[in-house]
Scaffold this motif. Structure first.
Motif, PDB file in Angstrom:
ATOM      1  N   PHE A   1       0.849  -1.187   0.000  1.00 58.26           N
ATOM      2  CA  PHE A   1       0.000   0.000   0.000  1.00 58.26           C
ATOM      3  C   PHE A   1       0.885   1.239   0.000  1.00 58.26           C
ATOM      4  O   PHE A   1       1.771   1.374   0.846  1.00 58.26           O
ATOM      5  N   THR A   2       0.649   2.132  -0.963  1.00 60.66           N
ATOM      6  CA  THR A   2       1.427   3.356  -1.085  1.00 60.66           C
ATOM      7  C   THR A   2       0.526   4.554  -0.874  1.00 60.66           C
ATOM      8  O   THR A   2      -0.522   4.685  -1.524  1.00 60.66           O
ATOM      9  N   CYS A   3       0.926   5.435   0.037  1.00 58.45           N
ATOM     10  CA  CYS A   3       0.106   6.616   0.328  1.00 58.45           C
ATOM     11  C   CYS A   3       0.127   7.564  -0.871  1.00 58.45           C
ATOM     12  O   CYS A   3       1.204   7.895  -1.396  1.00 58.45           O
ATOM     13  N   PRO A   4      -1.046   8.036  -1.325  1.00 55.27           N
ATOM     14  CA  PRO A   4      -1.076   8.940  -2.480  1.00 55.27           C
ATOM     15  C   PRO A   4      -0.560  10.345  -2.155  1.00 55.27           C
ATOM     16  O   PRO A   4      -0.333  11.135  -3.075  1.00 55.27           O
ATOM     17  N   PHE A   5      -0.355  10.659  -0.861  1.00 54.18           N
ATOM     18  CA  PHE A   5       0.029  12.005  -0.461  1.00 54.18           C
ATOM     19  C   PHE A   5       1.554  12.191  -0.503  1.00 54.18           C
ATOM     20  O   PHE A   5       2.070  13.104  -1.142  1.00 54.18           O
ATOM     21  N   HIS A   6       2.299  11.279   0.165  1.00 56.55           N
ATOM     22  CA  HIS A   6       3.753  11.442   0.237  1.00 56.55           C
ATOM     23  C   HIS A   6       4.513  10.145  -0.053  1.00 56.55           C
ATOM     24  O   HIS A   6       5.714  10.053   0.204  1.00 56.55           O
ATOM     25  N   SER A   7       3.808   9.138  -0.551  1.00 58.13           N
ATOM     26  CA  SER A   7       4.425   7.891  -1.045  1.00 58.13           C
ATOM     27  C   SER A   7       5.030   7.009   0.036  1.00 58.13           C
ATOM     28  O   SER A   7       5.890   6.180  -0.266  1.00 58.13           O
ATOM     29  N   TRP A   8       4.625   7.175   1.277  1.00 55.25           N
ATOM     30  CA  TRP A   8       5.026   6.187   2.269  1.00 55.25           C
ATOM     31  C   TRP A   8       4.444   4.841   1.844  1.00 55.25           C
ATOM     32  O   TRP A   8       3.322   4.768   1.326  1.00 55.25           O
ATOM     33  N   ARG A   9       5.202   3.747   2.104  1.00 55.96           N
ATOM     34  CA  ARG A   9       4.763   2.431   1.667  1.00 55.96           C
ATOM     35  C   ARG A   9       4.666   1.477   2.855  1.00 55.96           C
ATOM     36  O   ARG A   9       5.434   1.553   3.812  1.00 55.96           O
ATOM     37  N   PHE A  10       3.674   0.542   2.734  1.00 60.52           N
ATOM     38  CA  PHE A  10       3.394  -0.415   3.802  1.00 60.52           C
ATOM     39  C   PHE A  10       3.170  -1.787   3.176  1.00 60.52           C
ATOM     40  O   PHE A  10       2.558  -1.902   2.108  1.00 60.52           O
ATOM     41  N   ASP A  11       3.670  -2.838   3.844  1.00 61.14           N
ATOM     42  CA  ASP A  11       3.414  -4.175   3.322  1.00 61.14           C
ATOM     43  C   ASP A  11       1.998  -4.609   3.670  1.00 61.14           C
ATOM     44  O   ASP A  11       1.241  -3.875   4.331  1.00 61.14           O
TER      45      ASP A  11
END
Length: 451
Positions: free
Chosen positions: A114-124
């Protein structure tokens, strides 16, 4: 006082251990109508009921493979239900811990992270943070805080995924225990969604629960159903606000004048079971037994496991209420799942969410029940998951004649519930599932019995 109460006996054909009528005396009190419209009641209800209950998030068929996810929105919250790389089902708040952005906007899909659309933080898929954009620009003490997604309890039962915001809630199978063996008969885990509709209605979510938990209103609101549905019914009540109701199909209501002629509705039921109405020699009131026999023969001819079902389960709709806001109508071939989703801020609105799930079987004449009104172009193979069709408040929902009638009526009922002249509902024993639901609601809310 506990006693064996039934309005009518539906004369079940084949014996089955689950056909033991269960009655709970929930009293005769008249609750205040504020529960249907008061914002303060709704706010407290969110914290005491929805935040502490098991909620049906999606069918397990929506997340078959690792990376498959479904978004579940209810009230002010949004959740992601996902099949992890470990094959297990996980659920997280649909929130980025950085600034609170929603991570997933699609209703369902498949992705490896999952990639945040705001600042591109990513999570498995487990919700663990795997990438922070420009981490060197954060003071180390900031990133020492929890930077993972916030997960919630998530468990699977009877082919459905349940989530709860309460980390200490009892296991879902323990809560469902009174009805779980019955639900498991239908193999919902082997079914897939073939239709998914969502529409916004101008009423409180409990008005939706109330309307769908009784058939006392059919003769008035849906008179067209009287030719093929018997509104004599068996009601069973279980702990925790769970309930069951049998709705006999393929025979006219006693209110219907003509009990003999094979009317168009009865003909539909006959064809559905593989019986040619033109050669059928029985009467309308004999159709139910004929449908049951025909379905048993078809099952035997094609190796379908129908021995586990009673006769009434072959012809009728067996409807379960799962507190607080879900109902499942069960048939051997297909089930419908209704969810009544509270509005985030307005107690005079809710979202009605309904799915039809079907198990594809390659056998002549085997289809979803014809009365469900599915169009001929619907893909029943399970190869594709249909999109959610969403209609807004005031738009024609296009749910079919019966459900559209309900969507027209409930705002009228909601308007009356806000009137000074309405002093609270007066429930008959035909509406026993409503009283049972509200008794559990009051228990959760910590309310004493009204005077």
């Amino acid at each position: 006082m506990n006693y064996d109460f039934r309005l009518w006996d539906i004369h079940v054909g084949a014996p089955h251990p689950f056909y033991r009528h269960s009655y709970v005396d929930n009293g005769t009190a008249r609750p205040t109508p504020a529960r249907y419209h008061d914002p303060a009641f709704a706010a407290e209800e969110w914290e005491k009921v929805f935040a502490r209950s098991w909620l049906v998030a999606c069918p397990v068929s929506d997340i078959r493979e690792p990376g498959d996810f479904a978004r579940f929105d209810i009230g002010r919250e949004s959740f992601i239900v996902v099949r992890g790389d470990d094959g297990e089902v996980h659920a997280h708040y649909n929130v980025c811990p950085h600034r609170g952005s929603r991570l997933v906007l699609d209703d369902f899909g498949s992705q490896s992270a999952f990639t945040c659309p705001f600042h591109s933080w990513r999570f498995d898929l487990d919700g663990k943070n795997v990438a922070v954009t420009d981490p060197e620009t954060f003071r180390p003490e900031v990133l020492c805080h929890d930077i993972n997604m916030t997960s919630v309890r998530c468990e699977v039962a009877a082919g459905l995924v349940f989530i709860s915001m309460d980390p200490d809630i009892v296991p879902v199978k323990e809560w469902l225990a009174p009805i779980l063996p019955q639900l498991e008969l239908y193999d919902i885990d082997k079914m897939h969604v073939i239709q998914h509709r969502r529409s916004d209605w101008g009423a409180n979510w409990k008005g939706g629960v109330d309307a769908f938990a009784e058939i006392y209103h059919l003769h008035a609101v849906h008179p067209q159903t009287q030719c093929l549905m018997d509104d004599r019914t068996q009601i069973d009540l279980y702990p925790g606000g769970l309930s069951r109701q049998f709705v006999p199909f393929a025979q006219p209501s006693p209110r219907f004048a003509d009990q003999e002629s094979v009317n168009p509705g009865i003909a539909l039921m006959l064809r559905d079971a593989g019986i040619d109405p033109a050669t059928y020699g029985g009467t309308a009131k004999e159709t139910r037994a004929a449908v049951q026999a025909a379905k048993r023969k078809r099952a035997a001819d094609h190796g379908l496991d129908y021995d586990k079902f009673s006769d009434s389960q072959l012809s009728d709709s067996t409807v379960y209420s799962l507190f607080p806001n879900a109902q499942i109508g069960c048939h051997p071939e297909a089930v419908f799942l209704h969810r009544f989703l509270p509005h985030a801020s307005d107690p005079n609105q809710f979202t009605y969410d309904t799915m039809i799930l079907y198990r594809h079987v390659d056998a002549p004449g085997y289809t979803p029940p014809a009365w469900m009104g599915l169009s001929e172009d619907i893909d029943t193979s399970g190869e594709t998951r249909p999109d959610v069709v969403h209609t807004g408040l005031g738009e024609p929902p296009g749910l079919g004649e019966v459900l559209d009638q309900d969507s027209d009526l409930l705002p009228i009922v909601q308007a009356g519930a806000r009137s000074r002249g309405f002093r609270g509902p007066l429930w008959s024993e035909q509406e026993g599932r409503l009283r049972h639901f509200h008794a559990e609601l009051d228990r959760r809310m910590g309310l004493g019995e009204p005077a």
